[in-house]
Scaffold this motif. Structure first.
Motif, PDB file in Angstrom:
ATOM      1  N   TYR A 184       0.844  -1.198   0.000  1.00  0.00           N
ATOM      2  CA  TYR A 184       0.000   0.000   0.000  1.00  0.00           C
ATOM      3  C   TYR A 184       0.878   1.247   0.000  1.00  0.00           C
ATOM      4  CZ  TYR A 184      -3.887  -3.078   1.248  1.00  0.00           C
ATOM      5  OH  TYR A 184      -4.833  -4.078   1.244  1.00  0.00           O
ATOM      6  N   ASP A 185       0.360   2.324  -0.592  1.00  0.00           N
ATOM      7  CA  ASP A 185       1.099   3.583  -0.557  1.00  0.00           C
ATOM      8  C   ASP A 185       0.840   4.315   0.749  1.00  0.00           C
ATOM      9  OD1 ASP A 185      -1.369   4.897  -0.769  1.00  0.00           O
ATOM     10  OD2 ASP A 185      -1.147   5.300  -2.920  1.00  0.00           O
ATOM     11  N   GLU A 186       1.409   5.496   0.897  1.00  0.00           N
ATOM     12  CA  GLU A 186       1.301   6.248   2.154  1.00  0.00           C
ATOM     13  C   GLU A 186      -0.112   6.739   2.437  1.00  0.00           C
ATOM     14  OE1 GLU A 186       3.354  10.109   1.944  1.00  0.00           O
ATOM     15  OE2 GLU A 186       3.603   9.709  -0.199  1.00  0.00           O
ATOM     16  N   TYR A 187      -0.988   6.704   1.412  1.00  0.00           N
ATOM     17  CA  TYR A 187      -2.366   7.145   1.599  1.00  0.00           C
ATOM     18  C   TYR A 187      -3.315   5.976   1.844  1.00  0.00           C
ATOM     19  CZ  TYR A 187      -0.222  11.256  -0.519  1.00  0.00           C
ATOM     20  OH  TYR A 187       0.621  12.302  -0.794  1.00  0.00           O
ATOM     21  N   GLY A 188      -2.783   4.757   1.883  1.00  0.00           N
ATOM     22  CA  GLY A 188      -3.599   3.590   2.162  1.00  0.00           C
ATOM     23  C   GLY A 188      -4.201   2.921   0.943  1.00  0.00           C
ATOM     24  N   SER A 189      -3.792   3.329  -0.247  1.00  0.00           N
ATOM     25  CA  SER A 189      -4.314   2.718  -1.472  1.00  0.00           C
ATOM     26  C   SER A 189      -3.441   1.533  -1.882  1.00  0.00           C
ATOM     27  CB  SER A 189      -4.351   3.739  -2.613  1.00  0.00           C
ATOM     28  OG  SER A 189      -5.219   4.813  -2.303  1.00  0.00           O
ATOM     29  N   LEU A 190      -4.097   0.458  -2.344  1.00  0.00           N
ATOM     30  CA  LEU A 190      -3.376  -0.730  -2.770  1.00  0.00           C
ATOM     31  C   LEU A 190      -2.548  -0.427  -4.011  1.00  0.00           C
ATOM     32  CD1 LEU A 190      -2.911  -3.816  -2.403  1.00  0.00           C
ATOM     33  CD2 LEU A 190      -4.862  -4.175  -3.943  1.00  0.00           C
ATOM     34  N   PRO A 215       0.110  -5.360 -10.433  1.00  0.00           N
ATOM     35  CA  PRO A 215      -0.163  -3.980 -10.015  1.00  0.00           C
ATOM     36  C   PRO A 215      -1.664  -3.731  -9.932  1.00  0.00           C
ATOM     37  CG  PRO A 215       0.549  -4.040 -12.303  1.00  0.00           C
ATOM     38  CD  PRO A 215       0.695  -5.435 -11.780  1.00  0.00           C
ATOM     39  N   ALA A 216      -2.074  -2.871  -9.000  1.00  0.00           N
ATOM     40  CA  ALA A 216      -3.501  -2.671  -8.761  1.00  0.00           C
ATOM     41  C   ALA A 216      -4.183  -1.829  -9.834  1.00  0.00           C
ATOM     42  CB  ALA A 216      -3.703  -2.024  -7.386  1.00  0.00           C
ATOM     43  N   ASP A 217      -3.443  -0.953 -10.499  1.00  0.00           N
ATOM     44  CA  ASP A 217      -4.068   0.021 -11.389  1.00  0.00           C
ATOM     45  C   ASP A 217      -3.685  -0.157 -12.859  1.00  0.00           C
ATOM     46  OD1 ASP A 217      -1.437   0.689 -11.087  1.00  0.00           O
ATOM     47  OD2 ASP A 217      -1.779   2.840 -10.786  1.00  0.00           O
ATOM     48  N   LYS A 218      -3.215  -1.367 -13.229  1.00  0.00           N
ATOM     49  CA  LYS A 218      -2.789  -1.599 -14.614  1.00  0.00           C
ATOM     50  C   LYS A 218      -3.367  -2.918 -15.120  1.00  0.00           C
ATOM     51  CE  LYS A 218       1.466   1.017 -13.830  1.00  0.00           C
ATOM     52  NZ  LYS A 218       2.933   0.978 -13.724  1.00  0.00           N
ATOM     53  N   PRO A 219      -4.594  -2.890 -15.637  1.00  0.00           N
ATOM     54  CA  PRO A 219      -5.247  -4.119 -16.097  1.00  0.00           C
ATOM     55  C   PRO A 219      -4.437  -4.833 -17.174  1.00  0.00           C
ATOM     56  CG  PRO A 219      -6.814  -2.284 -16.000  1.00  0.00           C
ATOM     57  CD  PRO A 219      -5.459  -1.695 -15.782  1.00  0.00           C
ATOM     58  N   GLY A 220      -4.432  -6.158 -17.105  1.00  0.00           N
ATOM     59  CA  GLY A 220      -3.729  -6.955 -18.099  1.00  0.00           C
ATOM     60  C   GLY A 220      -2.229  -6.981 -17.943  1.00  0.00           C
TER      61      GLY A 220
END
Length: 250
Positions: A184-190, A215-220
């Motif tokens: 998780y990043d410093e803001y609590g997002s995966l 990675p959480a934000d890169k589909p495929g």
């Protein structure tokens, strides 16, 4: 009398809760780390970088001794063959044979992608320590892939130069194998998830031989590490881990 029973019940609850976690979170992480690292470790592996429009495979050899020394050699493809990375205590070096140049990597590059994969420089050379750079706590026990696991939270210490703001780790209760990691990043997002599977006997112990980083934000998109050969506790001298040695690896 009611007060006595309340106090007695509270005492028993605390006693059994502490008994369930007879090992501290840090002790569990230390056992996991020792199992995967050994006194020394030598690995022959493949990294598969999967993207929506292409897949790329990299051959890798690596050597490690304790927490202070590690070496990585790229064995394929041909255009990257001979590229190597060295961690010697707090220094990180990269040898690029195509330009015959040795580059010292600053701490600011630890969070950058390693060889275009979803792993960071820090993931591969382990500049940060999962033991020394974090405060550990057991959140609970739960099953993951039919294994009873400790779910451990790792929060970086204020002075630690680390990539993530929080890490959750699933470690098996019976054999201290790391099965899943959420970063998780410093803001609590995966940011990313790593899942380990295909537990096999490698040398003198059973470990996961397949790691999948998503990675959480890169589909495929994902990166897969497959361990082909792992050797533990073979002699490795400190002077193997030098800038000169990284140029001569085969």
């Amino acid at each position: 009398m009611k007060t006595f029973f309340l106090i007695h019940f509270t005492f028993l609850f605390i006693f059994y809760t502490l008994s369930a976690y007879s090992q501290s979170a840090k002790e569990i992480v230390e056992k996991m780390d020792k199992k995967m690292r050994g006194e020394t470790i030598q690995v022959d592996m493949e990294m598969e970088i999967v993207r929506p429009r292409f897949t790329r495979t990299i051959g890798i050899k690596s050597w490690g001794k304790g927490k202070d020394y590690s070496m990585i050699l790229i064995t394929s493809p041909a255009r990257d063959k001979g590229t190597s990375f060295l961690k010697r205590q707090k220094e990180i070096w990269n040898w690029v044979p195509t330009i015959e140049r040795t580059i010292k990597l600053p701490p600011s590059m630890m969070s950058q992608s390693w060889m275009g994969s979803d792993f960071t420089n820090d993931d591969l050379v382990k500049e940060s320590s999962v033991i020394d750079d974090y405060e550990h706590s057991i959140l609970r026990t739960e099953k993951f892939n039919d294994f009873d696991c400790y779910l451990i939270q790792m929060i970086p210490k204020p002075e630690a130069a680390v990539v993530f703001g929080k890490i959750l780790v699933w470690i098996t209760k019976d054999s201290f194998v790391e099965l899943k990691v959420e970063n998780y990043d410093e803001y609590g997002s995966l940011v990313s998830t790593i899942k380990a599977s295909e537990i096999k006997k490698m040398d003198d112990r059973e470990i996961p031989t397949l790691l999948e980083m998503v990675p959480a934000d890169k589909p495929g998109q994902k990166t897969i590490l497959k361990y082909n050969i792992v050797l533990f506790n073979r002699p490795l001298e400190d002077n193997f881990f030098t800038v000169q040695s990284m140029k001569d690896l085969k």
